[in-house]
Design a protein around this motif. Structure first.
Motif, PDB file in Angstrom:
ATOM      1  N   ASP A 102       0.847  -1.191   0.000  1.00 43.20           N
ATOM      2  CA  ASP A 102       0.000   0.000   0.000  1.00 43.20           C
ATOM      3  C   ASP A 102       0.885   1.245   0.000  1.00 43.20           C
ATOM      4  O   ASP A 102       1.624   1.481   0.948  1.00 43.20           O
ATOM      5  CB  ASP A 102      -0.887  -0.036   1.254  1.00 43.20           C
ATOM      6  N   PRO A 103       0.817   2.047  -1.053  1.00 42.30           N
ATOM      7  CA  PRO A 103       1.719   3.206  -1.144  1.00 42.30           C
ATOM      8  C   PRO A 103       1.434   4.279  -0.094  1.00 42.30           C
ATOM      9  O   PRO A 103       2.270   5.141   0.143  1.00 42.30           O
ATOM     10  CB  PRO A 103       1.448   3.741  -2.555  1.00 42.30           C
ATOM     11  N   HIS A 104       0.258   4.201   0.527  1.00 43.55           N
ATOM     12  CA  HIS A 104      -0.094   5.222   1.514  1.00 43.55           C
ATOM     13  C   HIS A 104       0.125   4.761   2.947  1.00 43.55           C
ATOM     14  O   HIS A 104      -0.153   5.487   3.883  1.00 43.55           O
ATOM     15  CB  HIS A 104      -1.541   5.662   1.314  1.00 43.55           C
ATOM     16  N   GLU A 105       0.608   3.534   3.093  1.00 43.05           N
ATOM     17  CA  GLU A 105       0.891   3.060   4.440  1.00 43.05           C
ATOM     18  C   GLU A 105       2.240   3.625   4.868  1.00 43.05           C
ATOM     19  O   GLU A 105       3.264   3.339   4.265  1.00 43.05           O
ATOM     20  CB  GLU A 105       0.904   1.522   4.481  1.00 43.05           C
ATOM     21  N   HIS A 106       2.227   4.417   5.924  1.00 50.71           N
ATOM     22  CA  HIS A 106       3.458   5.085   6.353  1.00 50.71           C
ATOM     23  C   HIS A 106       4.226   4.277   7.385  1.00 50.71           C
ATOM     24  O   HIS A 106       5.449   4.235   7.364  1.00 50.71           O
ATOM     25  CB  HIS A 106       3.129   6.472   6.917  1.00 50.71           C
ATOM     26  N   VAL A 107       3.497   3.677   8.315  1.00 48.49           N
ATOM     27  CA  VAL A 107       4.160   2.954   9.399  1.00 48.49           C
ATOM     28  C   VAL A 107       3.442   1.640   9.681  1.00 48.49           C
ATOM     29  O   VAL A 107       2.220   1.568   9.640  1.00 48.49           O
ATOM     30  CB  VAL A 107       4.158   3.772  10.713  1.00 48.49           C
ATOM     31  N   THR A 108       4.226   0.608   9.967  1.00 48.79           N
ATOM     32  CA  THR A 108       3.681  -0.644  10.475  1.00 48.79           C
ATOM     33  C   THR A 108       4.378  -0.965  11.792  1.00 48.79           C
ATOM     34  O   THR A 108       5.609  -0.975  11.850  1.00 48.79           O
ATOM     35  CB  THR A 108       3.937  -1.812   9.499  1.00 48.79           C
ATOM     36  N   LEU A 109       3.593  -1.193  12.822  1.00 49.10           N
ATOM     37  CA  LEU A 109       4.163  -1.659  14.091  1.00 49.10           C
ATOM     38  C   LEU A 109       3.872  -3.156  14.196  1.00 49.10           C
ATOM     39  O   LEU A 109       2.705  -3.563  14.217  1.00 49.10           O
ATOM     40  CB  LEU A 109       3.541  -0.919  15.275  1.00 49.10           C
ATOM     41  N   LEU A 110       4.923  -3.950  14.253  1.00 45.06           N
ATOM     42  CA  LEU A 110       4.754  -5.400  14.406  1.00 45.06           C
ATOM     43  C   LEU A 110       4.685  -5.711  15.884  1.00 45.06           C
ATOM     44  O   LEU A 110       5.578  -5.336  16.650  1.00 45.06           O
ATOM     45  CB  LEU A 110       5.929  -6.124  13.747  1.00 45.06           C
ATOM     46  N   LEU A 111       3.619  -6.396  16.278  1.00 44.11           N
ATOM     47  CA  LEU A 111       3.391  -6.655  17.701  1.00 44.11           C
ATOM     48  C   LEU A 111       3.737  -8.091  18.068  1.00 44.11           C
ATOM     49  O   LEU A 111       3.736  -8.982  17.208  1.00 44.11           O
ATOM     50  CB  LEU A 111       1.922  -6.367  18.044  1.00 44.11           C
ATOM     51  N   ARG A 112       4.009  -8.286  19.342  1.00 43.79           N
ATOM     52  CA  ARG A 112       4.394  -9.614  19.800  1.00 43.79           C
ATOM     53  C   ARG A 112       3.296 -10.642  19.534  1.00 43.79           C
ATOM     54  O   ARG A 112       3.570 -11.807  19.249  1.00 43.79           O
ATOM     55  CB  ARG A 112       4.721  -9.571  21.300  1.00 43.79           C
ATOM     56  N   SER A 113       2.048 -10.195  19.585  1.00 48.03           N
ATOM     57  CA  SER A 113       0.907 -11.086  19.340  1.00 48.03           C
ATOM     58  C   SER A 113       0.861 -11.571  17.903  1.00 48.03           C
ATOM     59  O   SER A 113       0.076 -12.462  17.573  1.00 48.03           O
ATOM     60  CB  SER A 113      -0.397 -10.351  19.655  1.00 48.03           C
ATOM     61  N   GLY A 114       1.674 -10.964  17.048  1.00 53.48           N
ATOM     62  CA  GLY A 114       1.657 -11.334  15.635  1.00 53.48           C
ATOM     63  C   GLY A 114       0.816 -10.396  14.796  1.00 53.48           C
ATOM     64  O   GLY A 114       0.847 -10.438  13.569  1.00 53.48           O
ATOM     65  N   ARG A 115       0.064  -9.548  15.461  1.00 49.25           N
ATOM     66  CA  ARG A 115      -0.752  -8.603  14.706  1.00 49.25           C
ATOM     67  C   ARG A 115       0.083  -7.396  14.317  1.00 49.25           C
ATOM     68  O   ARG A 115       1.193  -7.199  14.802  1.00 49.25           O
ATOM     69  CB  ARG A 115      -1.960  -8.179  15.547  1.00 49.25           C
ATOM     70  N   ARG A 116      -0.474  -6.575  13.422  1.00 47.60           N
ATOM     71  CA  ARG A 116       0.221  -5.366  12.989  1.00 47.60           C
ATOM     72  C   ARG A 116      -0.691  -4.168  13.150  1.00 47.60           C
ATOM     73  O   ARG A 116      -1.859  -4.207  12.781  1.00 47.60           O
ATOM     74  CB  ARG A 116       0.620  -5.467  11.518  1.00 47.60           C
ATOM     75  N   LEU A 117      -0.130  -3.116  13.671  1.00 48.42           N
ATOM     76  CA  LEU A 117      -0.845  -1.847  13.761  1.00 48.42           C
ATOM     77  C   LEU A 117      -0.331  -0.984  12.625  1.00 48.42           C
ATOM     78  O   LEU A 117       0.852  -0.659  12.565  1.00 48.42           O
ATOM     79  CB  LEU A 117      -0.576  -1.191  15.118  1.00 48.42           C
ATOM     80  N   ARG A 118      -1.250  -0.645  11.719  1.00 51.60           N
ATOM     81  CA  ARG A 118      -0.839   0.070  10.509  1.00 51.60           C
ATOM     82  C   ARG A 118      -1.373   1.494  10.512  1.00 51.60           C
ATOM     83  O   ARG A 118      -2.540   1.726  10.813  1.00 51.60           O
ATOM     84  CB  ARG A 118      -1.389  -0.619   9.255  1.00 51.60           C
TER      85      ARG A 118
END
Length: 285
Positions: A102-118
């Motif tokens: 996604d060209p508009h996704e600026h940041v991804t936080l990878l979490l220990r749970s395996g999920r991602r906060l985008r």
DNA sequence: CGTAGACCCTGCGCGC
DNA sequence: TGCGCGCAGGGTCTAC
């Protein structure tokens, strides 16, 4: 496009994310594109966020504050088109499938749970940075901010007092964050309609009784929007990735030429401080 | 000091 | 049908 993330949307986002995020841990910080209104401080974020446990989510004005272990706070502002989504279990398939392409996704936080906060923000009016929690009040984004509209301090007396010595029209006054935060273009129009006050009326010509109606108009319209889950926006998605949802009925915003729900007269549009204002000339004086 | 306007940016709706 | 233009706007900074 009707509306954008205003205070109710941010509050709904906070409430929806909090139970899923608290207790999780940031394993990795990936900044795909730092270009925002202010450049995303990638190095600092990596240094201060990596490995930290998420302790809680707060909101100040339209800023979402994510408190981390060790005293650092992640600050997110959605601007006009920003979204913060939690994927994995919660994201819709089409978003999960996009990954980082996604060209508009600026940041991804990878979490220990395996999920991602985008965090994505096509129009780049948003903000994404961090600072020590103890420095928030002195930070230039926060230092000048007035009261919260739903914290119990917003009364007619408060507005009346702050209007003393000022001259401008009431609508820009309501949107002045130094007075009260979180009242954007949509909700200032809606609040003044509820109060029966003309948006161009000078703050110097509003009596105490009417200030009380303005204050309750603001409180009630914001509370109603939060209750309903925030107004629907094409670009807005809540923390679980749903785009928009329910919507409070807007009485005037975006309804130029359409009939007033109270008197059936035509809703009018004017421009104040470069921004569209909608009102009913008959019901608002 | 208080107020007004510029600027940042891109998606979308509309008119031709 | 396709394209180009203008609008949408929160928050910060600058100008008056």
């Amino acid at each position: 496009m009707l509306g954008m993330p205003e205070l109710p949307e941010v509050e709904v986002l906070r409430r929806s994310l909090e139970p899923h995020l608290v207790g999780d841990r940031i394993e990795r910080v990936v900044v795909h594109s730092p270009a925002l209104r202010e450049p995303i401080p990638a190095a600092r974020l990596r240094r201060r966020l990596t490995g930290k446990r998420i302790e809680g989510l707060r909101r100040r004005a339209k800023y979402l504050l994510i408190d981390l272990e060790g005293g650092e706070t992640l600050v997110v502002h959605l601007g006009m088109t920003g979204t913060l989504t939690l994927d994995g279990i919660l994201a819709p398939p089409e978003i999960a499938a996009e990954e980082q392409t996604d060209p508009h996704e600026h940041v991804t936080l990878l979490l220990r749970s395996g999920r991602r906060l985008r965090f994505r923000d096509p129009r780049r009016f948003g903000l994404f940075f961090s600072l020590p929690a103890a420095k928030i009040e002195r930070d230039r984004h926060f230092a000048h901010l007035g009261i919260e509209p739903l914290g119990g301090e917003l009364t007619g007396t408060y507005l009346h007092r702050h209007a003393a010595g000022r001259r401008g029209p009431v609508k820009p006054f309501l949107m002045d964050a130094r007075v009260v935060v979180g009242v954007g273009n949509i909700y200032s129009c809606e609040a003044l309609y509820r109060a029966g006050v003309h948006p161009a009326r000078s703050v110097a010509r509003i009596a105490a009784v009417r200030w009380e109606k303005v204050a309750s108009g603001v409180r009630e319209v914001l509370a109603a929007a939060i209750e309903v889950g925030g107004t629907t926006l094409n670009d807005f998605a809540d923390g679980e990735g749903k785009s928009g949802y329910f919507q409070i009925e807007l009485e005037v915003y975006g309804r130029e030429g359409e009939p007033c729900h109270r008197c059936a007269g035509a809703i009018r549009r004017i421009v104040q401080s470069g921004r569209s204002t909608f009102y009913c000339p008959k019901c608002q004086r």
